[in-house]
Design a protein around this motif. Sequence first.
Motif, PDB file in Angstrom:
ATOM      1  N   THR A  11      23.114  10.514 -32.897  1.00  0.00           N
ATOM      2  CA  THR A  11      23.856  11.704 -32.475  1.00  0.00           C
ATOM      3  C   THR A  11      23.883  12.697 -33.621  1.00  0.00           C
ATOM      4  N   GLN A  12      23.901  13.967 -33.266  1.00  0.00           N
ATOM      5  CA  GLN A  12      23.954  15.028 -34.267  1.00  0.00           C
ATOM      6  C   GLN A  12      25.390  15.511 -34.397  1.00  0.00           C
ATOM      7  N   ARG A  13      25.887  15.526 -35.631  1.00  0.00           N
ATOM      8  CA  ARG A  13      27.251  15.957 -35.909  1.00  0.00           C
ATOM      9  C   ARG A  13      27.402  17.454 -35.639  1.00  0.00           C
ATOM     10  N   ASP A  14      28.546  17.832 -35.097  1.00  0.00           N
ATOM     11  CA  ASP A  14      28.848  19.238 -34.839  1.00  0.00           C
ATOM     12  C   ASP A  14      28.785  20.016 -36.155  1.00  0.00           C
ATOM     13  N   TYR A  15      28.318  21.243 -36.088  1.00  0.00           N
ATOM     14  CA  TYR A  15      28.235  22.086 -37.281  1.00  0.00           C
ATOM     15  C   TYR A  15      29.611  22.452 -37.838  1.00  0.00           C
ATOM     16  N   LYS A  16      30.664  22.258 -37.051  1.00  0.00           N
ATOM     17  CA  LYS A  16      32.025  22.570 -37.513  1.00  0.00           C
ATOM     18  C   LYS A  16      32.681  21.396 -38.240  1.00  0.00           C
ATOM     19  N   LYS A  17      32.016  20.241 -38.273  1.00  0.00           N
ATOM     20  CA  LYS A  17      32.577  19.076 -38.965  1.00  0.00           C
ATOM     21  C   LYS A  17      32.621  19.362 -40.467  1.00  0.00           C
ATOM     22  N   PRO A  18      33.683  18.943 -41.145  1.00  0.00           N
ATOM     23  CA  PRO A  18      33.806  19.232 -42.582  1.00  0.00           C
ATOM     24  C   PRO A  18      32.804  18.470 -43.451  1.00  0.00           C
ATOM     25  N   SER A  19      32.403  17.287 -43.016  1.00  0.00           N
ATOM     26  CA  SER A  19      31.427  16.547 -43.808  1.00  0.00           C
ATOM     27  C   SER A  19      30.133  16.356 -43.001  1.00  0.00           C
ATOM     28  N   TYR A  20      29.032  16.591 -43.666  1.00  0.00           N
ATOM     29  CA  TYR A  20      27.689  16.425 -43.097  1.00  0.00           C
ATOM     30  C   TYR A  20      27.471  17.165 -41.778  1.00  0.00           C
ATOM     31  N   PRO A  21      27.870  18.434 -41.704  1.00  0.00           N
ATOM     32  CA  PRO A  21      27.673  19.182 -40.457  1.00  0.00           C
ATOM     33  C   PRO A  21      26.192  19.287 -40.098  1.00  0.00           C
ATOM     34  N   GLY A  22      25.901  19.055 -38.824  1.00  0.00           N
ATOM     35  CA  GLY A  22      24.546  19.202 -38.309  1.00  0.00           C
ATOM     36  C   GLY A  22      23.611  18.042 -38.586  1.00  0.00           C
ATOM     37  N   LEU A  23      24.044  17.065 -39.371  1.00  0.00           N
ATOM     38  CA  LEU A  23      23.176  15.925 -39.659  1.00  0.00           C
ATOM     39  C   LEU A  23      23.312  14.865 -38.567  1.00  0.00           C
ATOM     40  N   TYR A  24      22.334  13.993 -38.518  1.00  0.00           N
ATOM     41  CA  TYR A  24      22.314  12.917 -37.531  1.00  0.00           C
ATOM     42  C   TYR A  24      22.807  11.612 -38.145  1.00  0.00           C
ATOM     43  N   GLU A  25      23.308  10.740 -37.272  1.00  0.00           N
ATOM     44  CA  GLU A  25      23.642   9.374 -37.666  1.00  0.00           C
ATOM     45  C   GLU A  25      23.525   8.478 -36.445  1.00  0.00           C
ATOM     46  N   ALA A  26      23.268   7.222 -36.708  1.00  0.00           N
ATOM     47  CA  ALA A  26      23.120   6.248 -35.624  1.00  0.00           C
ATOM     48  C   ALA A  26      24.458   5.595 -35.347  1.00  0.00           C
ATOM     49  N   SER A  27      25.445   6.405 -35.029  1.00  0.00           N
ATOM     50  CA  SER A  27      26.735   5.804 -34.720  1.00  0.00           C
ATOM     51  C   SER A  27      27.636   6.751 -33.953  1.00  0.00           C
ATOM     52  N   ALA A  28      28.543   6.122 -33.247  1.00  0.00           N
ATOM     53  CA  ALA A  28      29.711   6.801 -32.709  1.00  0.00           C
ATOM     54  C   ALA A  28      30.860   6.141 -33.450  1.00  0.00           C
ATOM     55  N   GLY A  29      31.851   6.900 -33.842  1.00  0.00           N
ATOM     56  CA  GLY A  29      32.927   6.243 -34.560  1.00  0.00           C
ATOM     57  C   GLY A  29      34.019   7.184 -34.995  1.00  0.00           C
ATOM     58  N   GLY A  30      35.026   6.588 -35.599  1.00  0.00           N
ATOM     59  CA  GLY A  30      36.149   7.364 -36.081  1.00  0.00           C
ATOM     60  C   GLY A  30      37.259   6.460 -36.589  1.00  0.00           C
ATOM     61  N   SER A  31      38.345   7.088 -36.957  1.00  0.00           N
ATOM     62  CA  SER A  31      39.478   6.373 -37.547  1.00  0.00           C
ATOM     63  C   SER A  31      40.163   5.461 -36.544  1.00  0.00           C
ATOM     64  N   VAL A  32      40.624   4.331 -37.063  1.00  0.00           N
ATOM     65  CA  VAL A  32      41.392   3.372 -36.274  1.00  0.00           C
ATOM     66  C   VAL A  32      42.837   3.864 -36.253  1.00  0.00           C
ATOM     67  N   LEU A  33      43.382   4.056 -35.069  1.00  0.00           N
ATOM     68  CA  LEU A  33      44.742   4.572 -34.929  1.00  0.00           C
ATOM     69  C   LEU A  33      45.771   3.490 -35.222  1.00  0.00           C
TER      70      LEU A  33
END
Length: 163
Positions: A47-69
Amino acid sequence: MELWDAYKKDGTPAGCFLVRGEPIPEGLYHLVSEVIVQHEDGSILLTQRDYKKPSYPGLYEASAGGSVLAGESPYDAAVRELKEETGIEATKLVQIYKFVSKNTIFYGYLCKTDCDKDSVKLQEGETISYMWLTKEEFFKFIETEQYTPSHKERISSFLNTIR
């Protein structure tokens, strides 16, 4: 306000909370879950990261993920994040790595799926594009400047298992 449980470096609960956007105190960690999606044909979802993301905008990564609530397990967070960011519903995830950085403990999971490759649904504000790559294409792509370098570091132990 998004709350996270605070953890010690060894992954045990610290007995307090952290607030997204506020500095994480020295000696405390928060958890992040990441899911690598591999299709039954062997291809890997990037997936390609949104350009508005603060870190690594527009780059790709082989993951979906995020913080554990707060109150959530890394596994449950992985299932949730995968559904939110790709629309893919996980029936079974296998933990493939654990990586500790400055103030974050990353739990990595593998999701094997037979989903329709055109059914991926991107989450607004998170991702803007996706692609499926064969293993050979994937190994070439992660060496480019288009791939998130910190993610490559975290998945390096997993990469050795799929070569």
